[in-house]
Design an enzyme around this catalytic site. Structure first.
Site, PDB file in Angstrom:
ATOM      1  N   GLU A 161      -5.094   0.711   0.080  1.00  0.00           N
ATOM      2  CA  GLU A 161      -4.847  -0.702   0.282  1.00  0.00           C
ATOM      3  C   GLU A 161      -4.988  -1.460  -1.047  1.00  0.00           C
ATOM      4  O   GLU A 161      -5.549  -0.924  -2.009  1.00  0.00           O
ATOM      5  CB  GLU A 161      -5.855  -1.258   1.311  1.00  0.00           C
TER       6      GLU A 161
ATOM      7  N   HIS B 145       0.839  -1.200   0.000  1.00  0.00           N
ATOM      8  CA  HIS B 145       0.000   0.000   0.000  1.00  0.00           C
ATOM      9  C   HIS B 145       0.876   1.254   0.000  1.00  0.00           C
ATOM     10  O   HIS B 145       2.036   1.224   0.410  1.00  0.00           O
ATOM     11  CB  HIS B 145      -1.014   0.002   1.153  1.00  0.00           C
TER      12      HIS B 145
END
Ligand code: PGA
Length: 240
Positions: free
Chosen positions: A142, A137
């Site tokens: 994410e 990330h």
């Protein structure tokens, strides 16, 4: 992508500081995109030492941060707003009015994201500093985040909650949601500086540099940036 491999974290921090100081000297009203996390702490220490020793001037510098935990106000010790004051801004002559971060205490999350996007539009960054998560990330984008994302709220990945729990009294205290600058906004910075240290980042660094460009590895989008520098120590570079 330019890649600089250093023997250790200390050298990484010094090289990163040279780059940021160069930007500020070259353009006294530069806009710096800054990051939180453990990785930039050495760099921030070097910037403060340089400020004390050489008087580098930050009075006209503007700073925008990547992300903030949802639910934590700027005075909360675990907020990133607090982190930045404690670990960097208090040691520079930067005007706190010129420092910007998402408001973790905002009542209306969607409105807060809109506000931050408008702010980013008005403050084009000269350089964006990034760490990288062990899952690839960048900021709190994410795996699976669309490359076209602008500022948004995120549910933190279980691995991120675990990684970040070391900074909290208990894992239960780690907020599960955050605001983050999106990948599209990160890519709009004129230049990008990514830092990675330690063996637990080696896989992510490998995917950043040589992996497929895929939303499953948010950092892989940086392969498409025309002016991106990666500095990593030998442990983080082990799989390159
Ligand atoms: P760290 O975090 O610097 O604390 O390792 C980096 C990140 O998760 O982006």
């Amino acid at each position: 992508m330019r890649i600089i491999i250093t023997k250790d974290y200390d050298e990484l921090s010094k090289k990163a500081a040279e780059i940021i100081i160069g930007v500020v000297k070259n353009k006294p009203n530069a806009v710096l995109g800054l990051a939180t996390g453990t990785t930039p702490l050495g760099l921030y220490g070097e910037l403060k030492v340089d400020r004390d020793k050489n008087g580098t001037d930050y009075s006209k510098v503007r700073a925008v941060n990547l992300d903030e935990y949802a639910g934590l106000g700027a005075d909360n010790k675990n907020s990133y707003a607090y982190f930045m004051r404690e670990n960097l801004f208090n040691g520079l002559n930067i005007d706190l009015k010129n420092t910007y971060i998402e408001n973790g205490a905002a009542a209306d999350g969607a409105a807060e994201c809109k506000r931050y996007d408008a702010l980013l539009e008005s403050l084009p960054r000269d350089i964006q500093l990034l760490g990288i998560g062990s899952n690839g990330h960048i900021a709190f984008n994410e795996p699976g985040t669309p490359f076209g994302a602008t500022t948004h709220t995120v549910e933190l990945a279980a691995s991120t909650v675990k990684d970040n729990s070391r900074l909290f009294d208990s894992i239960d205290d780690v907020p599960r949601k955050a605001y983050t600058m999106g990948l599209k906004s990160i890519m709009r910075s004129r230049s990008i500086l990514v830092l990675a240290t330690g063996a637990n980042k080696a896989e992510a660094v490998k995917n950043l540099v040589n992996g497929e460009i895929t939303e499953n590895v948010p950092a892989s989008v940086l392969q498409l940036h025309p002016d991106c520098t990666l500095i990593c120590d030998s442990a983080a570079a082990a799989l390159l």
